[in-house]
Scaffold this active site. Structure first.
Site, mmCIF file in Angstrom:
data_model
loop_
_atom_site.group_PDB
_atom_site.id
_atom_site.type_symbol
_atom_site.label_atom_id
_atom_site.label_comp_id
_atom_site.label_asym_id
_atom_site.label_seq_id
_atom_site.Cartn_x
_atom_site.Cartn_y
_atom_site.Cartn_z
ATOM 1 N N LYS A 105 8.959 -35.821 -30.638
ATOM 2 C CA LYS A 105 9.423 -35.704 -29.247
ATOM 3 C C LYS A 105 9.613 -37.092 -28.639
ATOM 4 C CE LYS A 105 8.010 -33.819 -24.813
ATOM 5 N NZ LYS A 105 6.985 -33.098 -24.061
ATOM 6 N N GLY A 132 4.847 -30.610 -26.989
ATOM 7 C CA GLY A 132 4.959 -30.687 -28.451
ATOM 8 C C GLY A 132 4.355 -29.466 -29.128
ATOM 9 N N ARG A 133 3.172 -29.052 -28.672
ATOM 10 C CA ARG A 133 2.475 -27.948 -29.347
ATOM 11 C C ARG A 133 3.080 -26.590 -29.036
ATOM 12 N NH1 ARG A 133 -0.524 -30.831 -25.858
ATOM 13 N NH2 ARG A 133 -1.348 -29.851 -23.978
ATOM 14 N N GLU A 154 -5.910 -28.952 -27.829
ATOM 15 C CA GLU A 154 -5.208 -30.023 -27.128
ATOM 16 C C GLU A 154 -4.834 -29.556 -25.709
ATOM 17 O OE1 GLU A 154 -2.772 -33.158 -29.391
ATOM 18 O OE2 GLU A 154 -1.222 -32.025 -28.364
ATOM 19 N N HIS A 177 -16.526 -16.489 -48.939
ATOM 20 C CA HIS A 177 -17.265 -17.055 -50.066
ATOM 21 C C HIS A 177 -17.613 -18.516 -49.802
ATOM 22 C CE1 HIS A 177 -16.673 -13.434 -52.448
ATOM 23 N NE2 HIS A 177 -15.524 -13.361 -51.794
ATOM 24 N N LYS A 201 -5.019 -44.047 -29.938
ATOM 25 C CA LYS A 201 -3.746 -44.651 -30.384
ATOM 26 C C LYS A 201 -3.711 -46.133 -30.022
ATOM 27 C CE LYS A 201 -0.930 -40.495 -29.732
ATOM 28 N NZ LYS A 201 0.145 -39.877 -28.988
HETATM 29 O O1 F6P Z 1 -1.120 -37.508 -30.389
HETATM 30 C C1 F6P Z 1 -0.937 -36.196 -30.016
HETATM 31 C C2 F6P Z 1 0.517 -35.870 -29.900
HETATM 32 O O2 F6P Z 1 1.071 -36.551 -28.818
HETATM 33 C C3 F6P Z 1 0.751 -34.377 -29.780
HETATM 34 O O3 F6P Z 1 0.611 -33.926 -28.491
HETATM 35 C C4 F6P Z 1 2.121 -34.251 -30.350
HETATM 36 O O4 F6P Z 1 2.396 -32.930 -30.717
HETATM 37 C C5 F6P Z 1 2.040 -35.201 -31.511
HETATM 38 O O5 F6P Z 1 1.232 -36.259 -31.060
HETATM 39 C C6 F6P Z 1 3.354 -35.705 -32.024
HETATM 40 O O6 F6P Z 1 4.081 -36.345 -31.025
HETATM 41 P P1 F6P Z 1 5.618 -36.660 -31.202
HETATM 42 O O7 F6P Z 1 6.336 -35.370 -31.360
HETATM 43 O O8 F6P Z 1 6.029 -37.387 -29.959
HETATM 44 O O9 F6P Z 1 5.777 -37.521 -32.425
#
Ligand code: F6P
Length: 554
Positions: free
Chosen positions: A206, A267-268, A353, A384, A512
């Site tokens: 994204k 994103g999620r 998240e 198991h 990050k």
């Molecule tokens: O670090 C978490 C995150 O920002 C998620 O929310 C997202 O889905 C993922 O990293 C990937 O982000 P991108 O699609 O911007 O690469």
């Protein structure tokens, strides 16, 4: 909204929780012959059975009142109207617009987005058909037979999960591979099996700033060029999905191969957008559309059904009851369907998240548990491995057991055994085995009384563990779409009750930033001085190992 603890039903639920700690679900079944009918719901091809949860009609009434007091219907309207419910990023949250093929307008803060969505879907359809029919070819004229999806988190987990769940529908020669890890072992092992002339990379990000994805994409590009392909081959072998089109272009991907995403898609929650391109390539565009239709159908149910029949609302409220009032700290997702093996990982991101938050919408701290720890894996394998803890451990765990009534294979004996395990495990979690029953069974086996006394405590199963059973008639794209949307809306409702913003993720940022600093230190471009002693020590270890590997050259 005021702090949820100030809502009238909150107190009621606290009192009911004290009572629930003295109740056993097995006894509630004995006392109410209608319990299964009362607490299980059929909606289209989904059956959701909440009857093994530690709920009573009083608890459900209080939870439904809590939803009303929290303003759920106003929040739903705000979501549907594209208001900035993600208030820390000033964004609408409109994944529902991505699967709305009815033409009804969806506005993001006043701007209708339906035309843009439809246009990106048409572009997707064109590339999917060109690749699947062999019209789009690699730079040497060969058909594309391998797709490598490069992305991470929301740009990876959804497509991988759906491709696996529906792989029985994949026809033709196209194979899909997923690379998310910056550990190059994953990428290099994947590439080792592929021919550059027949491989298409889909770089999904994204933001197009995610370091892991960009490193993998760059290495993939070098691999293609190192095989002898000219720079111009990038056009036939790379596509991107991103809301940062300029960055994707700067990477070298042509505008025609870049698919849009929007800031109103988290994103999620993005597998319904062009992030789902690997799904459509693998399964065909019609199957992708059916996935969208299934999710849309659940959206309609969520937006229109009364709360007491509304599956996402009920599921969310029971989740709040478990996590916040019964203080059950973890939620296991236990699919009894091989295809759903990546569902726990997918929902782990979607839920944790979104709702792993400790401040309310106004920034004040929460004083109650929010999202439980979500975890799980295929139920049969778990039986198991870790089910011992579910049955006899000291941690409270609520479980979702998910299966399909009709199998995708012709081995009925396997399917009967699989479903028998699903049903029996939810029964065992609820009923347990008490002292008298344990002793009687040991006596039946003829064990002496001393041995019975010795063994009995070890064989007790306390029971009264909460579980929900979800059964899909069949694993189809439509049903899977509906199942995923069920969880998405559950997440939204829980965010409303907990008074948190489910759509930001500030908690991922610090790591990050620090990783970028540490990376410079590992490369020797910055000094670890001033760091805590552990960080400095670990950096020194790496540098020493790197010097040794390079014969002292670093
Ligand atoms: O670090 C978490 C995150 O920002 C998620 O929310 C997202 O889905 C993922 O990293 C990937 O982000 P991108 O699609 O911007 O690469």
């Amino acid at each position: 909204m005021p702090c949820p603890t100030q809502l009238p039903s909150w107190r009621v639920l606290q009192s009911l929780a004290a009572i629930a700690h003295t109740q056993r679900v097995a006894q509630l079944f004995e006392a109410d012959s209608q319990r299964y009918a009362r607490f299980s719901h059929r909606w289209q091809s989904l059956l959701v059975d909440f009857s093994k949860q530690r709920i009573t009609p009083e608890v459900m009434n209080a939870l439904l009142s809590l939803a009303q007091e929290a303003g759920l219907s106003e929040w739903k309207s705000a979501l549907r109207a594209g208001q900035p419910v993600n208030h820390t990023e000033h964004r609408a949250v409109l994944h529902m617009a991505l699967r709305n093929q009815t033409g009804q307008p969806f506005e993001a803060q006043g701007t209708d987005v339906t035309a843009e969505v439809a246009s990106e879907l048409s572009r997707m359809e064109r590339i999917v058909s060109a690749i699947r029919q062999g019209d789009w070819r690699g730079y040497t004229g060969k058909r594309i037979t391998q797709v490598v999806s490069i992305g991470i988190g929301g740009s990876h987990l959804g497509p991988q999960m759906v491709c696996e769940a529906l792989n029985h529908l994949a026809e033709g020669e196209l194979a899909v591979h997923f690379v998310s890890n910056v550990d190059a072992a994953q990428l290099t092992q994947t590439l080792a099996r592929l021919n550059p002339e027949t491989t298409l990379f889909v770089v999904s990000s994204k933001t197009f700033t995610t370091r892991e994805t960009l490193l993998n994409a760059n290495t993939a590009r070098r691999w293609l060029l190192a095989s002898g392909a000219p720079e111009s081959a990038i056009a036939q072998h790379f596509a991107a999905v991103s809301s940062a089109t300029d960055k994707a272009k700067a990477f070298g991907i042509g505008a025609d191969n870049i698919f849009a995403m929007w800031d109103w898609v988290g994103g999620r929650f993005s597998l319904w957008s062009a992030i789902g391109l690997p799904i459509a390539l693998y399964l065909g565009f019609e199957q992708f559309e059916q996935l969208l239709d299934g999710a849309h159908s659940m959206d309609e149910h969520f937006l229109t059904a009364p709360d007491d029949e509304n599956l996402p609302v009920l599921m969310a409220l029971i989740g709040v009851w478990n996590a916040t009032f019964l203080r059950i700290p973890t939620q296991a997702l236990l699919p009894y369907d091989q295809g759903l093996k990546y569902l726990p990982a997918y929902l782990q991101q979607a839920e944790m998240e979104s709702n792993g938050k400790s401040v309310q919408r106004d920034g004040s701290p929460v004083t109650y548990p929010t999202c439980p720890i979500v975890w799980g894996q295929l139920g049969i394998d778990g039986q198991h491995a870790f089910y011992q803890l579910l049955h006899q451990g000291t941690h409270g765990v609520a479980a979702d057991m998910i299966g399909t009534l009709r199998a995708q294979h012709q081995e009925p004996e396997h399917h009967e055994n699989l479903l028998a395990n699903l049903i029996a495990q939810s029964q065992a979690l609820m009923s347990g085995v008490g002292d008298a029953a344990v002793r009687a069974s040991l006596r039946d086996k003829g064990l002496p009384e001393a041995e019975i006394n010795h063994l009995a405590p070890h064989k007790l199963h306390e029971g009264n563990r909460s579980s929900t059973t979800i059964l899909l008639d069949e694993m189809t794209p439509f049903n899977l779409g509906a199942l995923i949307a069920l969880y998405e809306h559950k997440i939204f409702v829980q965010g409303v009750i907990w008074n948190i913003n489910s759509y930001d993720q500030w908690g991922v940022e610090l790591g990050k930033v620090l990783a970028a600093d540490v990376e410079r230190q590992l490369m020797g471009e910055a000094s670890p001085e001033g760091q805590d002693a552990s960080t400095a020590g670990l950096v020194a270890e790496f540098r020493q190992a790197a010097r040794a590997n390079n014969g002292g050259g670093l």
